[in-house]
Design a protein around this motif. Structure first.
Motif, PDB file in Angstrom:
ATOM      1  N   VAL A  20     -17.999  10.117  73.748  1.00  0.00           N
ATOM      2  CA  VAL A  20     -18.593  10.639  75.085  1.00  0.00           C
ATOM      3  C   VAL A  20     -18.483   9.573  75.847  1.00  0.00           C
ATOM      4  O   VAL A  20     -17.738   9.367  77.240  1.00  0.00           O
ATOM      5  CB  VAL A  20     -19.752  11.377  75.283  1.00  0.00           C
ATOM      6  N   PRO A  21     -18.994   8.415  75.903  1.00  0.00           N
ATOM      7  CA  PRO A  21     -18.887   7.454  76.266  1.00  0.00           C
ATOM      8  C   PRO A  21     -17.400   6.801  77.102  1.00  0.00           C
ATOM      9  O   PRO A  21     -16.980   6.406  78.459  1.00  0.00           O
ATOM     10  CB  PRO A  21     -19.107   5.901  75.855  1.00  0.00           C
TER      11      PRO A  21
ATOM     12  N   LEU B  76     -16.287   9.774  79.917  1.00  0.00           N
ATOM     13  CA  LEU B  76     -16.896   9.513  80.976  1.00  0.00           C
ATOM     14  C   LEU B  76     -16.587   7.773  82.012  1.00  0.00           C
ATOM     15  O   LEU B  76     -16.693   8.321  83.460  1.00  0.00           O
ATOM     16  CB  LEU B  76     -18.553   9.070  80.750  1.00  0.00           C
ATOM     17  N   ARG B  77     -16.379   6.947  80.860  1.00  0.00           N
ATOM     18  CA  ARG B  77     -15.718   6.453  81.786  1.00  0.00           C
ATOM     19  C   ARG B  77     -14.142   6.292  82.421  1.00  0.00           C
ATOM     20  O   ARG B  77     -14.511   6.300  83.998  1.00  0.00           O
ATOM     21  CB  ARG B  77     -15.170   5.208  80.471  1.00  0.00           C
TER      22      ARG B  77
ATOM     23  N   TYR C 171     -23.901  13.506  82.874  1.00  0.00           N
ATOM     24  CA  TYR C 171     -23.045  14.694  81.751  1.00  0.00           C
ATOM     25  C   TYR C 171     -24.037  14.938  80.813  1.00  0.00           C
ATOM     26  O   TYR C 171     -23.876  16.614  80.830  1.00  0.00           O
ATOM     27  CB  TYR C 171     -22.305  13.810  81.098  1.00  0.00           C
ATOM     28  N   TYR C 172     -24.731  14.522  80.489  1.00  0.00           N
ATOM     29  CA  TYR C 172     -25.957  15.483  79.758  1.00  0.00           C
ATOM     30  C   TYR C 172     -27.295  16.806  80.463  1.00  0.00           C
ATOM     31  O   TYR C 172     -27.605  17.002  80.503  1.00  0.00           O
ATOM     32  CB  TYR C 172     -27.518  14.126  79.866  1.00  0.00           C
TER      33      TYR C 172
ATOM     34  N   ARG D 143     -14.833  16.370  73.150  1.00  0.00           N
ATOM     35  CA  ARG D 143     -15.930  15.342  72.679  1.00  0.00           C
ATOM     36  C   ARG D 143     -15.643  15.164  71.026  1.00  0.00           C
ATOM     37  O   ARG D 143     -16.616  13.821  70.753  1.00  0.00           O
ATOM     38  CB  ARG D 143     -17.362  15.485  73.289  1.00  0.00           C
TER      39      ARG D 143
ATOM     40  N   ARG E 283     -23.155   8.721  82.583  1.00  0.00           N
ATOM     41  CA  ARG E 283     -23.627   9.801  81.801  1.00  0.00           C
ATOM     42  C   ARG E 283     -24.981  11.010  82.189  1.00  0.00           C
ATOM     43  O   ARG E 283     -25.221  11.620  81.505  1.00  0.00           O
ATOM     44  CB  ARG E 283     -24.414   8.782  80.579  1.00  0.00           C
TER      45      ARG E 283
END
Length: 83
Positions: free
Chosen positions: A7-8, A11-12, A21-22, A2, A18
């Motif tokens: 991050v987006p 994740l994609r 992940y968090y 990251r 999302r």
């Protein structure tokens, strides 16, 4: 990764939500609320050379002042070999 990629975008590519992940980032970086009881479980287990089951370990923990459900004792913890 990251630090290199946003991050987006990561994740994609991974197809991960999302929120997942968090959730895991928080869970892996947070402190273990069962750390003291885990240490006590391992200590008691090794003191009795692995001959105690979860019921007896739970009873011994209660005598030491720990108030936990027996399922906490039965849950798999990191394995520490007997010496």
């Amino acid at each position: 990764m990251r630090s290199v990629y946003p991050v987006p975008g990561l994740l994609r590519v991974l197809g991960m939500a999302r929120s997942v992940y968090y959730y895991w980032r928080t869970r892996l970086t947070g402190e273990d609320k069962y750390a003291k009881v885990k240490t006590a479980i391992h200590t008691l287990f090794h003191e009795h050379e692995g001959r105690c089951g979860y019921r007896r370990i739970h009873a011994l923990l209660e005598r030491q002042g720990f108030r936990h459900d027996p399922k906490t004792v039965r849950r798999p913890h990191e394995t520490i070999p007997l010496l």
